[in-house]
Design a protein around this motif. Structure first.
Motif, PDB file in Angstrom:
ATOM      1  N   LYS A 100      20.096 124.333  46.176  1.00 61.56           N
ATOM      2  CA  LYS A 100      18.624 124.307  46.107  1.00 61.56           C
ATOM      3  C   LYS A 100      18.073 122.909  46.344  1.00 61.56           C
ATOM      4  CE  LYS A 100      17.995 128.466  43.471  1.00 61.56           C
ATOM      5  NZ  LYS A 100      17.340 129.174  42.445  1.00 61.56           N
ATOM      6  N   THR A 101      18.725 122.175  47.223  1.00 58.51           N
ATOM      7  CA  THR A 101      18.322 120.792  47.485  1.00 58.51           C
ATOM      8  C   THR A 101      18.067 120.607  48.978  1.00 58.51           C
ATOM      9  OG1 THR A 101      19.918 120.246  45.776  1.00 58.51           O
ATOM     10  CG2 THR A 101      18.940 118.389  46.954  1.00 58.51           C
ATOM     11  N   PRO A 102      16.816 120.403  49.391  1.00 60.43           N
ATOM     12  CA  PRO A 102      16.533 120.248  50.826  1.00 60.43           C
ATOM     13  C   PRO A 102      17.269 119.062  51.457  1.00 60.43           C
ATOM     14  CG  PRO A 102      14.511 120.581  49.592  1.00 60.43           C
ATOM     15  CD  PRO A 102      15.598 120.396  48.585  1.00 60.43           C
ATOM     16  N   GLU A 144      14.844 132.922  51.032  1.00 57.71           N
ATOM     17  CA  GLU A 144      15.849 131.848  51.044  1.00 57.71           C
ATOM     18  C   GLU A 144      16.034 131.322  52.474  1.00 57.71           C
ATOM     19  OE1 GLU A 144      18.685 130.405  47.957  1.00 57.71           O
ATOM     20  OE2 GLU A 144      18.856 132.570  48.206  1.00 57.71           O
ATOM     21  N   THR A 147      13.323 129.027  53.511  1.00 61.16           N
ATOM     22  CA  THR A 147      13.466 127.700  52.917  1.00 61.16           C
ATOM     23  C   THR A 147      14.523 126.866  53.641  1.00 61.16           C
ATOM     24  OG1 THR A 147      13.046 128.881  50.871  1.00 61.16           O
ATOM     25  CG2 THR A 147      13.604 126.574  50.666  1.00 61.16           C
ATOM     26  N   TYR A 184      12.887 124.795  45.539  1.00 59.40           N
ATOM     27  CA  TYR A 184      13.568 123.790  46.375  1.00 59.40           C
ATOM     28  C   TYR A 184      12.799 122.468  46.425  1.00 59.40           C
ATOM     29  CZ  TYR A 184      17.311 126.644  48.472  1.00 59.40           C
ATOM     30  OH  TYR A 184      18.447 127.384  48.693  1.00 59.40           O
TER      31      TYR A 184
END
Lengths: 329, 308
Positions: A100-102, A144, A147, A184
């Motif tokens: 969950k980390t761009p 998801e 994202t 995110y």
């Protein structure tokens, strides 16, 4: 009237030419017998054909048995291949995780030489009883994917789902995308998005910004188009009907119908053709994807995979980055 | 590593040739007893890269590719596959150098002439159909191609659809244009235009069955504007991308793809048959649904309150 001998009418031999033709032939024993009693010829012929068909049938069963044996071996090979593919996918999913980390996603894609400008994905509505299946599973997959696409730097995504479940539940999808973007990117810097349904020519801005002109006029970070089977062949047929009506009104002629004209119309109705189509299906199953839009698109699918995972998404981008683009050359 | 001379002596050995021939016959005989596609299409990609890799001229690469096609057609004929399509020349290929375009035209006409020869009775077996936008084909080449079409039109064992000066988008546009003309001439009613009517106006003649299997060589996983309408439904068509250059595409690989297709088809059919067999009866929904009144009468309804 001649009487029948054992149910068969005897042949009257008045002129041998009628029987043997004009060419001089040496009648064989069988032929003479058959003239005397036609049942002999008939039965011997039937016996021959029966013999032949029995041999043919025997050969057929023999060859079919060989084929079934080959099928048996192939099915063993296929089972082993399936297990191997599933294990590989499990390992890939462990190895690649965006957490969950761009930033992780951006770091991963920055190693690639190029990215597609327009991305498309084929998603499936899986049965409720499956893990990650059902309507909420589909919502989760779509949000998801949105994202990951945004975090990797791509700003155009189209999602194809055969039945159009997402199209019919846009409000739920907007909420799901909003929630995922918040997870995110954090609650204070949620990127701007728009969900489009090209078939209905409608757009939905953000979670609830349809009437917010500031939101609309600002730079939109990602556009998500929702496609289904009705955007495929049926749309081209509908376009044909419309053009035929226009031609009847003398507003257009068949000579004006060019590839560029149709492309312009279908771009309006469905969107621009994607550069890369990721199929989250176990095989290359296009499921009626708009045909006009798969002209040059690259396909990516992972054999025996049914899940929407980051590993597959990233591997698709990696594959695209190695593709040579050469139209007709 | 086995030295080349040993490899060659094994391959050219009469016993090996005999065994290969008989194994091939056995495999063909077996495959024919199962399900086989009616229509197979090929994107013959990789001739130029094959030439580059082997250090030969591009024209030699195309020559090797055309030989490969002849072998595949031979295999299709043995397997009784009636329709074969091949992407010989795309409209986009006109962008190549004039020299290469001329070479490709020459090779095509030359190889198609092979089907007029008596060798292997091709002249009695194979019908050649040129599928594509003929208005782009240079006149002298078109005359030769139409002559080949005319001379083979009565053959019916194998139909070879040569997609020449063809792209799928152009075919779709052609169909739209033709339907508009028909509509103007009142040959069809506009409201009744449907997918079937649309397909009838393609470059392909109406008697062509749907494409069951599309094979693209050279490892690229895209369709390059070929049969995009015909293969977009996976319930009808299967697409196979394989990672070899077209001249290296061997008959054994083709048999393997056919075996895979045949196995999947049989498995799918068996599964469908099994799903219809249920110890509780056939509980699948048909298109019109289930009418409540069609169900058998239930047992009498009895209340614990007696007659009330």
């Amino acid at each position: 009237m001649s009487t029948k001998v054992n149910g068969v009418e005897p042949v009257e031999v008045s002129d041998p030419k009628l029987l043997f033709g004009t060419k001089p032939v040496k009648p064989s024993k069988d032929l003479i017998k058959s003239v005397v009693d036609p049942r002999i010829k008939a039965s011997s012929k039937r016996a021959k054909s029966e013999g032949k068909s029995i041999t043919d049938r025997l050969f057929f069963y023999l060859f079919h048995l060989i084929l079934l044996t080959i099928y048996g071996f192939y099915s063993i090979f296929r089972s082993l291949q399936y297990v191997n593919n599933r294990i590989r996918i499990k390992f890939l999913n462990l190895a690649y995780n965006p957490s969950k980390t761009p930033q992780i996603i951006r770091d991963d894609v920055n190693k690639l030489s190029k990215l597609p400008k327009r991305l498309s994905a084929v998603l499936n509505l899986k049965p409720e009883e499956e893990e990650g299946g059902g309507f909420y599973g589909l919502l989760n997959d779509a949000s998801e994917l949105t994202t990951w696409t945004l975090a990797s730097g791509i700003s155009t995504l189209s999602i194809y789902e055969y039945e159009g479940t997402l199209k019919n539940n846009v409000e739920d999808l907007r909420a799901a995308i909003f929630k995922k973007l918040r997870d995110y990117f954090g609650p204070t810097s949620i990127p701007k998005f728009v969900v489009k349904i090209p078939h209905l020519n409608v757009q939905f801005y953000g979670l609830n910004h349809d009437d917010d002109d500031n939101y609309k006029n600002d730079v939109i970070d990602i556009e998500v188009s929702l496609l289904s089977v009705e955007d495929g062949k049926a749309t081209i047929v509908e376009l044909t009907k419309t053009l035929a009506e226009l031609a009847k009104k003398k507003e257009i002629s068949s000579k004006n119908i060019t590839v560029d004209l149709i492309d312009g119309e279908l771009t309006e109705l469905v969107g621009i053709e994607p550069d890369l189509i990721i199929l989250f299906t176990p095989t290359l199953a296009l499921q009626g994807y708009p045909p006009w839009h798969i002209r040059l698109s690259e396909f990516y699918w992972e054999a025996d995979n049914e899940d929407v995972t980051y590993a597959i998404f990233l591997r698709a981008l990696q594959k695209y980055s190695t593709c040579k683009i050469n139209v007709g050359k | 590593m086995i030295p080349n001379f040993i490899k060659e002596s094994i391959i050219s050995n009469p016993v090996s040739i005999w065994m290969e021939q008989h194994l091939r016959d056995l495999f063909v005989g077996s495959l024919r007893t199962g399900q086989l596609p009616n229509h197979v299409a090929f994107i013959m990609d990789g001739n130029r890269r094959y030439a580059k890799n082997n250090g030969i001229e591009v024209s030699k690469g195309h020559e090797a590719g055309s030989k490969s096609l002849v072998h595949i057609i031979d295999a299709c004929n043995q397997l009784h596959i009636k329709h074969v399509s091949c992407y010989a020349f795309s409209i986009e290929n006109f962008n190549r150098s004039p020299q290469e375009v001329d070479t490709l035209f020459e090779i095509l006409v030359d190889k198609l002439n092979l089907f007029l020869d008596n060798e292997k009775d091709y002249n009695k077996l194979v019908q050649i159909r040129i599928i594509g936008n003929k208005s782009y084909i240079p006149r002298d080449t078109l005359i030769k191609l139409e002559e080949i079409e005319r001379l083979t039109q009565k053959n019916n064992d194998l139909i070879l659809n040569v997609n020449f000066s063809y792209t799928s988008r152009d075919e779709i546009t052609h169909s739209i244009s033709k339907i508009i003309d028909k509509s103007l001439n009142n040959e069809i009613i506009t409201k009744k235009i449907d997918i079937n009517e649309f397909q009838k106006n393609f470059y392909y003649p109406e008697d062509t069955p749907p494409v069951d299997l599309l094979i693209r060589t050279s490892g690229h996983t895209r369709l390059s504007d070929y049969l995009i309408w015909q293969v977009n439904d996976d319930q009808i068509s299967t697409i196979e991308f394989i990672n070899v250059y077209w001249p290296d595409f061997k008959i054994l690989q083709f048999y393997y793809l056919l075996l895979k297709w045949s196995y999947n088809k049989s498995w799918k059919q068996t599964r469908e048959e099994w799903s219809n067999i249920s110890i509780f009866g056939n509980n699948t929904l048909n298109e019109s649904g289930i009418n409540l009144k069609d169900l058998p009468n239930p047992p009498p309804l009895v209340s614990i309150l007696g007659k009330k």
